[in-house]
Design a protein around this motif. Sequence first.
Motif, short mmCIF file in Angstrom:
data_model
loop_
_atom_site.label_atom_id
_atom_site.label_comp_id
_atom_site.label_asym_id
_atom_site.label_seq_id
_atom_site.Cartn_x
_atom_site.Cartn_y
_atom_site.Cartn_z
N VAL A 181 -15.66 -9.02 46.87
CA VAL A 181 -16.25 -9.10 45.53
C VAL A 181 -17.54 -9.92 45.59
N GLY A 182 -17.48 -11.06 46.30
CA GLY A 182 -18.67 -11.91 46.44
C GLY A 182 -19.81 -11.17 47.10
N GLN A 183 -19.49 -10.41 48.16
CA GLN A 183 -20.51 -9.64 48.87
C GLN A 183 -21.13 -8.60 47.94
N THR A 184 -20.29 -7.95 47.12
CA THR A 184 -20.79 -6.89 46.24
C THR A 184 -21.74 -7.44 45.17
N ILE A 185 -21.38 -8.59 44.62
CA ILE A 185 -22.24 -9.07 43.51
C ILE A 185 -23.37 -9.98 43.97
N GLY A 186 -23.21 -10.62 45.15
CA GLY A 186 -24.26 -11.58 45.54
C GLY A 186 -24.66 -11.53 47.00
N GLY A 187 -24.34 -10.43 47.71
CA GLY A 187 -24.70 -10.34 49.13
C GLY A 187 -24.01 -11.43 49.94
N TRP A 188 -24.67 -11.85 51.02
CA TRP A 188 -24.04 -12.85 51.92
C TRP A 188 -23.85 -14.18 51.23
N ARG A 189 -24.75 -14.51 50.30
CA ARG A 189 -24.61 -15.77 49.56
C ARG A 189 -23.34 -15.72 48.69
N GLY A 190 -23.12 -14.58 48.05
CA GLY A 190 -21.92 -14.41 47.22
C GLY A 190 -20.66 -14.45 48.06
N ALA A 191 -20.71 -13.80 49.24
CA ALA A 191 -19.55 -13.79 50.14
C ALA A 191 -19.23 -15.21 50.60
#
Lengths: 177, 172
Positions: B64-74
């Motif tokens: 989910v983090g990757q989908t909404i914020g790329g590597w920073r979100g992941a």
Amino acid sequence: MYLGDLARVMLRAATLTFGGGNPTTAALQREMVERRHWLSGTDFALAYTLSRITPGTNLFACCSALGYLVRGWPGAIVCLLIASVPSSILTALLAAVMERLLDWPAAVAMMHGAIAVAIGLSLGSLFTLAQPYLTSAPLLRGLAFIAGGLALGYLVSPVWVLVAGAAAGYFWQGADS
Amino acid sequence: MTEFVLLYLLFLKATLSSFSGMTALPILRQELVLTHRLTDRQLNTAIVTGRLTPGPKGGYIVAVGQTIGGWRGATAAWLAMVTPALLVLPLLYWLGRHAKSPPVKRALDAVMLTSVGLSLTAILPLARDAIDSPAPALLVAGSTWFFIRAKVETVWLILAGAVLMLGVKMLN
């Protein structure tokens, strides 16, 4: 036993075990309790039980607790990082391409097969986790706890199910005690 | 940096209120889907992604983090996932001293077995969804047997399941 040995066992279990937290926990039980005798069954049950009542991802709490029991604070930190970082990187990498994969029917079929196997692995791991505790106590009592967890799990929050299980185990003295 | 901290706090709210794999889902849906930062399809895709990789089923939060914020979100999602894990150590420290007494040992054994029943409540609906024909049913049964008896590395079983299902699709 060196921290490196603990790290190797954790890395193998955390990065090569698919199917969710239970197969990983079962793999750690095999390695740490049955094969290497780093921990007793009671210690393992303590780590597992407390991880279930800790908020957040149970597997990471369990790995931290196991690491702490084997090698103190350094063991807890190393196990937490090794259990979480490689699998999270793989998840993020797959997430980056997943939308495109879902447009490819062959990939969807392969995912369907992989998920079916992951479910089988979860079921197998539950048997592996329960087996030592079913053989060390009267079978019917053990099965009653499993059935109770299954029935109550549909009715109340997981924490209350575990509290009820702990209370029943504490007060229910069987023929073995 | 502020966006990273906000994402971390959002994911932390979800993980702190969760006591098993998927219980953070309603909060994530409320915070991300209902605010149009994520679609339901993207959330479902993230859940499938979490099931296809090693680690806990709750690892879908990283997807989910990757989908909404790329590597920073992941990274924010990973950090939120591991932060509560260390809360187990004070519990272990205080309760561990009593673990050898017979009633506490009985309680620990009981929780192990109750957890197995509890985990079944999460796995059975997944099995019902996945078993839509004889082939996945055979894969579920076969991999259960292999995990218990053969002690094969699970990565090989996952790959075998994927290839077999592809073969079935091509034959059909």
